[in-house]
Scaffold this motif. Sequence first.
Motif, mmCIF file in Angstrom:
data_model
loop_
_atom_site.group_PDB
_atom_site.id
_atom_site.type_symbol
_atom_site.label_atom_id
_atom_site.label_comp_id
_atom_site.label_asym_id
_atom_site.label_seq_id
_atom_site.Cartn_x
_atom_site.Cartn_y
_atom_site.Cartn_z
ATOM 1 N N ILE A 185 -45.672 -1.404 46.663
ATOM 2 C CA ILE A 185 -44.743 -2.499 46.349
ATOM 3 C C ILE A 185 -43.369 -1.955 45.978
ATOM 4 C CG2 ILE A 185 -44.268 -4.361 44.705
ATOM 5 C CD1 ILE A 185 -47.333 -4.854 44.685
ATOM 6 N N VAL A 186 -43.332 -0.909 45.142
ATOM 7 C CA VAL A 186 -42.054 -0.316 44.741
ATOM 8 C C VAL A 186 -41.319 0.250 45.952
ATOM 9 C CG1 VAL A 186 -40.977 1.570 43.446
ATOM 10 C CG2 VAL A 186 -42.746 0.173 42.363
ATOM 11 N N ALA A 187 -42.047 0.979 46.804
ATOM 12 C CA ALA A 187 -41.429 1.551 48.005
ATOM 13 C C ALA A 187 -40.913 0.452 48.930
ATOM 14 C CB ALA A 187 -42.448 2.425 48.738
ATOM 15 N N SER A 188 -41.680 -0.623 49.079
ATOM 16 C CA SER A 188 -41.266 -1.732 49.946
ATOM 17 C C SER A 188 -40.001 -2.395 49.428
ATOM 18 C CB SER A 188 -42.393 -2.768 50.042
ATOM 19 O OG SER A 188 -43.555 -2.213 50.608
ATOM 20 N N ILE A 189 -39.931 -2.612 48.108
ATOM 21 C CA ILE A 189 -38.754 -3.251 47.508
ATOM 22 C C ILE A 189 -37.524 -2.357 47.671
ATOM 23 C CG2 ILE A 189 -37.712 -3.992 45.323
ATOM 24 C CD1 ILE A 189 -40.514 -4.911 44.464
ATOM 25 N N LEU A 190 -37.691 -1.071 47.423
ATOM 26 C CA LEU A 190 -36.561 -0.139 47.540
ATOM 27 C C LEU A 190 -36.046 -0.075 48.976
ATOM 28 C CD1 LEU A 190 -37.686 2.829 45.251
ATOM 29 C CD2 LEU A 190 -35.832 1.205 44.836
ATOM 30 N N PHE A 192 -36.480 -2.274 51.349
ATOM 31 C CA PHE A 192 -35.925 -3.574 51.726
ATOM 32 C C PHE A 192 -34.518 -3.755 51.162
ATOM 33 C CE2 PHE A 192 -35.329 -8.146 50.914
ATOM 34 C CZ PHE A 192 -35.422 -8.624 52.210
ATOM 35 N N SER A 193 -34.309 -3.304 49.929
ATOM 36 C CA SER A 193 -32.991 -3.442 49.300
ATOM 37 C C SER A 193 -31.949 -2.556 49.969
ATOM 38 C CB SER A 193 -33.077 -3.090 47.813
ATOM 39 O OG SER A 193 -33.414 -1.726 47.632
ATOM 40 N N ILE A 194 -32.402 -1.450 50.585
ATOM 41 C CA ILE A 194 -31.469 -0.517 51.220
ATOM 42 C C ILE A 194 -31.174 -0.898 52.664
ATOM 43 C CG2 ILE A 194 -31.147 1.890 51.966
ATOM 44 C CD1 ILE A 194 -32.867 2.694 49.530
ATOM 45 N N THR A 195 -32.233 -1.189 53.417
ATOM 46 C CA THR A 195 -32.055 -1.401 54.867
ATOM 47 C C THR A 195 -32.448 -2.798 55.345
ATOM 48 O OG1 THR A 195 -34.273 -0.559 55.367
ATOM 49 C CG2 THR A 195 -32.483 1.057 55.271
ATOM 50 N N GLY A 196 -32.924 -3.648 54.439
ATOM 51 C CA GLY A 196 -33.338 -4.988 54.845
ATOM 52 C C GLY A 196 -34.725 -4.986 55.459
ATOM 53 N N LEU A 197 -34.977 -5.933 56.370
ATOM 54 C CA LEU A 197 -36.304 -6.115 56.955
ATOM 55 C C LEU A 197 -36.843 -4.869 57.655
ATOM 56 C CD1 LEU A 197 -38.576 -8.139 57.329
ATOM 57 C CD2 LEU A 197 -37.464 -8.915 59.440
ATOM 58 N N PRO A 198 -36.021 -4.112 58.410
ATOM 59 C CA PRO A 198 -36.552 -2.892 59.043
ATOM 60 C C PRO A 198 -37.134 -1.917 58.024
ATOM 61 C CG PRO A 198 -34.446 -3.471 60.011
ATOM 62 C CD PRO A 198 -34.628 -4.368 58.835
ATOM 63 N N LEU A 200 -38.513 -2.707 55.169
ATOM 64 C CA LEU A 200 -39.767 -3.271 54.684
ATOM 65 C C LEU A 200 -40.907 -2.979 55.656
ATOM 66 C CD1 LEU A 200 -41.300 -5.051 52.643
ATOM 67 C CD2 LEU A 200 -40.561 -7.041 53.975
ATOM 68 N N MET A 201 -40.581 -2.914 56.942
ATOM 69 C CA MET A 201 -41.614 -2.695 57.943
ATOM 70 C C MET A 201 -42.163 -1.274 57.924
ATOM 71 S SD MET A 201 -42.045 -5.611 59.171
ATOM 72 C CE MET A 201 -43.233 -5.116 60.424
ATOM 73 N N ILE A 202 -41.405 -0.328 57.384
ATOM 74 C CA ILE A 202 -41.850 1.073 57.385
ATOM 75 C C ILE A 202 -43.159 1.250 56.608
ATOM 76 C CG2 ILE A 202 -41.288 3.431 56.644
ATOM 77 C CD1 ILE A 202 -38.345 2.758 57.246
ATOM 78 N N PRO A 203 -43.235 0.836 55.327
ATOM 79 C CA PRO A 203 -44.513 0.999 54.616
ATOM 80 C C PRO A 203 -45.622 0.115 55.175
ATOM 81 C CG PRO A 203 -42.941 -0.206 53.253
ATOM 82 C CD PRO A 203 -42.186 0.306 54.425
ATOM 83 N N VAL A 204 -45.273 -1.079 55.661
ATOM 84 C CA VAL A 204 -46.285 -1.987 56.205
ATOM 85 C C VAL A 204 -46.927 -1.388 57.447
ATOM 86 C CG1 VAL A 204 -46.696 -4.242 57.262
ATOM 87 C CG2 VAL A 204 -45.188 -4.056 55.272
ATOM 88 N N VAL A 205 -46.093 -0.951 58.391
ATOM 89 C CA VAL A 205 -46.603 -0.359 59.632
ATOM 90 C C VAL A 205 -47.367 0.935 59.345
ATOM 91 C CG1 VAL A 205 -45.938 0.680 61.840
ATOM 92 C CG2 VAL A 205 -44.822 -1.430 61.057
ATOM 93 N N SER A 206 -46.860 1.714 58.406
ATOM 94 C CA SER A 206 -47.535 2.971 58.052
ATOM 95 C C SER A 206 -48.939 2.710 57.523
ATOM 96 C CB SER A 206 -46.719 3.732 57.006
ATOM 97 O OG SER A 206 -45.443 4.070 57.500
ATOM 98 N N MET A 207 -49.063 1.711 56.659
ATOM 99 C CA MET A 207 -50.374 1.367 56.111
ATOM 100 C C MET A 207 -51.328 0.891 57.211
ATOM 101 S SD MET A 207 -50.681 1.543 52.642
ATOM 102 C CE MET A 207 -51.458 0.137 51.863
ATOM 103 N N ILE A 208 -50.816 0.080 58.129
ATOM 104 C CA ILE A 208 -51.654 -0.436 59.223
ATOM 105 C C ILE A 208 -52.142 0.704 60.103
ATOM 106 C CG2 ILE A 208 -51.655 -1.838 61.326
ATOM 107 C CD1 ILE A 208 -49.684 -3.725 59.902
ATOM 108 N N ILE A 209 -51.239 1.629 60.449
ATOM 109 C CA ILE A 209 -51.607 2.766 61.300
ATOM 110 C C ILE A 209 -52.657 3.630 60.622
ATOM 111 C CG2 ILE A 209 -50.756 4.925 62.307
ATOM 112 C CD1 ILE A 209 -48.093 3.476 62.826
ATOM 113 N N LEU A 210 -52.445 3.947 59.341
ATOM 114 C CA LEU A 210 -53.398 4.778 58.601
ATOM 115 C C LEU A 210 -54.754 4.089 58.468
ATOM 116 C CD1 LEU A 210 -51.094 6.176 55.764
ATOM 117 C CD2 LEU A 210 -52.199 7.501 57.581
ATOM 118 N N TYR A 211 -54.716 2.763 58.269
ATOM 119 C CA TYR A 211 -55.965 2.011 58.129
ATOM 120 C C TYR A 211 -56.793 2.085 59.406
ATOM 121 C CZ TYR A 211 -59.072 -2.030 57.721
ATOM 122 O OH TYR A 211 -60.177 -2.853 57.707
#
Length: 217
Positions: A185-190, A192-198, A200-211
């Motif tokens: 959550i902290v990584a996603s917020i940080l 998102f605050s820096i680069t916007g939606l793209p 936010l997608m970095i940790p989400v996609v990373s988690m999906i790939i690892l899963y």
Amino acid sequence: MSDLEDTLYRVGKLLISPREAFYVHLAGKYSLSLPISIYLILSFSLSSLLAKSIAAVLGTPRIGLLPEVILEFSGAIGVTISVSWLILYVTLIHVIARIMGHLSGSWDEALSAVAFSAVPHSFTAFSMGLAYIFSSYEFLLISLALLPLASIWSLYILIDEVSLIYDSSIGRSIFISFLGPLSFIVASILLFSITGLPGLMIPVVSMIILYYWRETR
């Protein structure tokens, strides 16, 4: 033992021996109805009683109709937010457990664990109810003091339950239940605050790939 006695026993047991109580829940193949009902009732009660007890003690701000509307629908608003958080949190717990190599346990079991872990907040809700009924500043302060204590108690229950579900050590369960989701959550917020939606997608996609990488191994 009647159904009501069985329910009260299982809920009470969660407060003093969560691992044993949750083992009974899993072994007995109980449905999700009890944990979900507890979670929804507490979500509604906490949000509604908090708003109404504050209004009863401090008064409602007279700024148009918005405060009145929020107060009237505070319970429904609280439930909507709580259910959204429940789905996100359970998913994070389950995905992190799988990424860490724990193949036992299911999403439904994690859902029961998170929902059941809300039981200590019943004390907070009770205190807020007294603050609302008696318009008591003292009970309101007690409620706000109980909130973090009940949250810590809830986390303890959840850690014990997650350890049982995913057959993990307490240290790993702490990461799965708390540190892992918090880091995400902290990584996603940080990002998102820096680069916007793209970002936010970095940790989400990373988690999906690892899963899915873990699931297909």
